[in-house]
Design a protein around this motif. Structure first.
Motif, PDB file in Angstrom:
ATOM      1  N   ASN A  44       9.261   9.151 -16.478  1.00 51.03           N
ATOM      2  CA  ASN A  44       9.132   8.460 -17.766  1.00 51.03           C
ATOM      3  C   ASN A  44       8.643   7.026 -17.592  1.00 51.03           C
ATOM      4  N   LEU A  45       7.718   6.846 -16.665  1.00 51.43           N
ATOM      5  CA  LEU A  45       7.102   5.536 -16.479  1.00 51.43           C
ATOM      6  C   LEU A  45       5.918   5.402 -17.423  1.00 51.43           C
ATOM      7  N   SER A  46       5.633   4.193 -17.818  1.00 49.02           N
ATOM      8  CA  SER A  46       4.498   3.982 -18.714  1.00 49.02           C
ATOM      9  C   SER A  46       3.185   4.188 -17.961  1.00 49.02           C
ATOM     10  N   GLU A  47       2.131   4.356 -18.701  1.00 45.82           N
ATOM     11  CA  GLU A  47       0.804   4.533 -18.100  1.00 45.82           C
ATOM     12  C   GLU A  47       0.377   3.268 -17.356  1.00 45.82           C
ATOM     13  N   LEU A  48       0.844   2.131 -17.808  1.00 43.08           N
ATOM     14  CA  LEU A  48       0.501   0.868 -17.151  1.00 43.08           C
ATOM     15  C   LEU A  48       1.044   0.820 -15.724  1.00 43.08           C
ATOM     16  N   VAL A  49       2.244   1.323 -15.529  1.00 43.78           N
ATOM     17  CA  VAL A  49       2.848   1.330 -14.191  1.00 43.78           C
ATOM     18  C   VAL A  49       2.124   2.313 -13.278  1.00 43.78           C
ATOM     19  N   MET A  92       0.822  -1.213   0.000  1.00 41.64           N
ATOM     20  CA  MET A  92       0.000   0.000   0.000  1.00 41.64           C
ATOM     21  C   MET A  92       0.853   1.260   0.000  1.00 41.64           C
ATOM     22  N   ILE A  93       1.827   1.321   0.895  1.00 36.40           N
ATOM     23  CA  ILE A  93       2.662   2.521   0.998  1.00 36.40           C
ATOM     24  C   ILE A  93       3.520   2.687  -0.253  1.00 36.40           C
ATOM     25  N   GLY A  94       4.058   1.584  -0.778  1.00 32.76           N
ATOM     26  CA  GLY A  94       4.854   1.661  -1.994  1.00 32.76           C
ATOM     27  C   GLY A  94       4.039   2.121  -3.189  1.00 32.76           C
ATOM     28  N   SER A  95       2.821   1.618  -3.301  1.00 36.33           N
ATOM     29  CA  SER A  95       1.965   2.021  -4.423  1.00 36.33           C
ATOM     30  C   SER A  95       1.574   3.486  -4.334  1.00 36.33           C
ATOM     31  N   ILE A  96       1.274   3.948  -3.128  1.00 38.61           N
ATOM     32  CA  ILE A  96       0.957   5.366  -2.954  1.00 38.61           C
ATOM     33  C   ILE A  96       2.176   6.217  -3.281  1.00 38.61           C
ATOM     34  N   GLY A  97       3.354   5.779  -2.836  1.00 36.29           N
ATOM     35  CA  GLY A  97       4.577   6.521  -3.116  1.00 36.29           C
ATOM     36  C   GLY A  97       4.888   6.602  -4.601  1.00 36.29           C
ATOM     37  N   ILE A  98       4.746   5.469  -5.302  1.00 39.19           N
ATOM     38  CA  ILE A  98       5.003   5.472  -6.749  1.00 39.19           C
ATOM     39  C   ILE A  98       4.016   6.375  -7.467  1.00 39.19           C
ATOM     40  N   ASN A  99       2.766   6.297  -7.077  1.00 34.52           N
ATOM     41  CA  ASN A  99       1.746   7.100  -7.748  1.00 34.52           C
ATOM     42  C   ASN A  99       1.970   8.592  -7.520  1.00 34.52           C
ATOM     43  N   LEU A 100       2.206   8.993  -6.285  1.00 38.27           N
ATOM     44  CA  LEU A 100       2.418  10.409  -6.003  1.00 38.27           C
ATOM     45  C   LEU A 100       3.723  10.917  -6.605  1.00 38.27           C
ATOM     46  N   PHE A 101       4.775  10.122  -6.499  1.00 33.23           N
ATOM     47  CA  PHE A 101       6.073  10.541  -7.005  1.00 33.23           C
ATOM     48  C   PHE A 101       6.070  10.655  -8.522  1.00 33.23           C
ATOM     49  N   SER A 102       5.281   9.798  -9.193  1.00 32.72           N
ATOM     50  CA  SER A 102       5.232   9.877 -10.653  1.00 32.72           C
ATOM     51  C   SER A 102       4.484  11.130 -11.122  1.00 32.72           C
ATOM     52  N   HIS A 103       3.605  11.659 -10.285  1.00 31.36           N
ATOM     53  CA  HIS A 103       2.911  12.894 -10.646  1.00 31.36           C
ATOM     54  C   HIS A 103       3.740  14.136 -10.325  1.00 31.36           C
ATOM     55  N   ILE A 104       4.594  14.039  -9.329  1.00 35.94           N
ATOM     56  CA  ILE A 104       5.415  15.179  -8.936  1.00 35.94           C
ATOM     57  C   ILE A 104       6.638  15.309  -9.848  1.00 35.94           C
ATOM     58  N   VAL A 105       7.343  14.193 -10.064  1.00 43.21           N
ATOM     59  CA  VAL A 105       8.570  14.189 -10.852  1.00 43.21           C
ATOM     60  C   VAL A 105       8.331  13.348 -12.098  1.00 43.21           C
ATOM     61  N   ASN A 106       8.795  13.796 -13.224  1.00 43.66           N
ATOM     62  CA  ASN A 106       8.643  13.044 -14.465  1.00 43.66           C
ATOM     63  C   ASN A 106       9.636  11.884 -14.480  1.00 43.66           C
ATOM     64  N   ASN A 126      -0.973   3.517 -13.556  1.00 42.93           N
ATOM     65  CA  ASN A 126      -2.325   3.045 -13.256  1.00 42.93           C
ATOM     66  C   ASN A 126      -2.303   1.765 -12.440  1.00 42.93           C
ATOM     67  N   GLY A 127      -1.273   0.953 -12.636  1.00 41.02           N
ATOM     68  CA  GLY A 127      -1.130  -0.264 -11.838  1.00 41.02           C
ATOM     69  C   GLY A 127      -0.820   0.028 -10.385  1.00 41.02           C
ATOM     70  N   SER A 128      -0.191   1.174 -10.136  1.00 40.04           N
ATOM     71  CA  SER A 128       0.087   1.538  -8.745  1.00 40.04           C
ATOM     72  C   SER A 128      -1.200   1.849  -7.983  1.00 40.04           C
ATOM     73  N   LEU A 129      -2.195   2.369  -8.673  1.00 41.52           N
ATOM     74  CA  LEU A 129      -3.497   2.570  -8.029  1.00 41.52           C
ATOM     75  C   LEU A 129      -4.135   1.233  -7.667  1.00 41.52           C
ATOM     76  N   PHE A 130      -4.005   0.278  -8.564  1.00 42.52           N
ATOM     77  CA  PHE A 130      -4.528  -1.061  -8.298  1.00 42.52           C
ATOM     78  C   PHE A 130      -3.745  -1.732  -7.170  1.00 42.52           C
ATOM     79  N   GLY A 131      -2.461  -1.419  -7.051  1.00 41.58           N
ATOM     80  CA  GLY A 131      -1.624  -1.979  -5.996  1.00 41.58           C
ATOM     81  C   GLY A 131      -2.063  -1.569  -4.602  1.00 41.58           C
ATOM     82  N   ILE A 132      -2.674  -0.414  -4.481  1.00 35.43           N
ATOM     83  CA  ILE A 132      -3.202   0.023  -3.185  1.00 35.43           C
ATOM     84  C   ILE A 132      -4.283  -0.939  -2.714  1.00 35.43           C
ATOM     85  N   PHE A 133      -5.172  -1.306  -3.611  1.00 42.32           N
ATOM     86  CA  PHE A 133      -6.260  -2.206  -3.244  1.00 42.32           C
ATOM     87  C   PHE A 133      -5.762  -3.632  -3.012  1.00 42.32           C
TER      88      PHE A 133
END
Length: 90
Positions: free
Chosen positions: A37-42, A21-35, A44-51
């Protein structure tokens, strides 16, 4: 499964779920703050990783026996009072 090993397995699953949960939230937030160059699959998959992490954490709580204690306390606190008891709890 013995109680000690069930408790250990429950704690391990709860730890894995929390890290997911914490890793998925971190990846999702960090990908929005800093570019990154992760794919959209990663991203969007981080949101699914929270659940998925929440489901693993709840499974660990169920296996470890922690869920029953919380349910029993909730029922005792809110539901199982005698009707003839006039004592009021704050």
């Amino acid at each position: 499964m013995k109680r000690k090993s069930a408790h250990l397995l429950g704690n391990v699953l709860m730890g894995i779920g929390m890290v997911l949960m914490i890793g998925s939230i971190g990846i999702n937030l960090f990908s929005h703050i800093v570019n990154l160059n992760l794919s959209e699959l990663v991203t969007n998959g981080s949101l699914f990783g929270i659940f998925i992490g929440a489901i693993v954490w709840l499974t660990g709580a169920r296996v470890g026996g922690r869920e029953k204690v919380a349910d029993r306390y909730w029922l005792l606190k809110r539901h199982y009072h005698s009707r003839r008891d006039n004592h009021r709890y704050p």
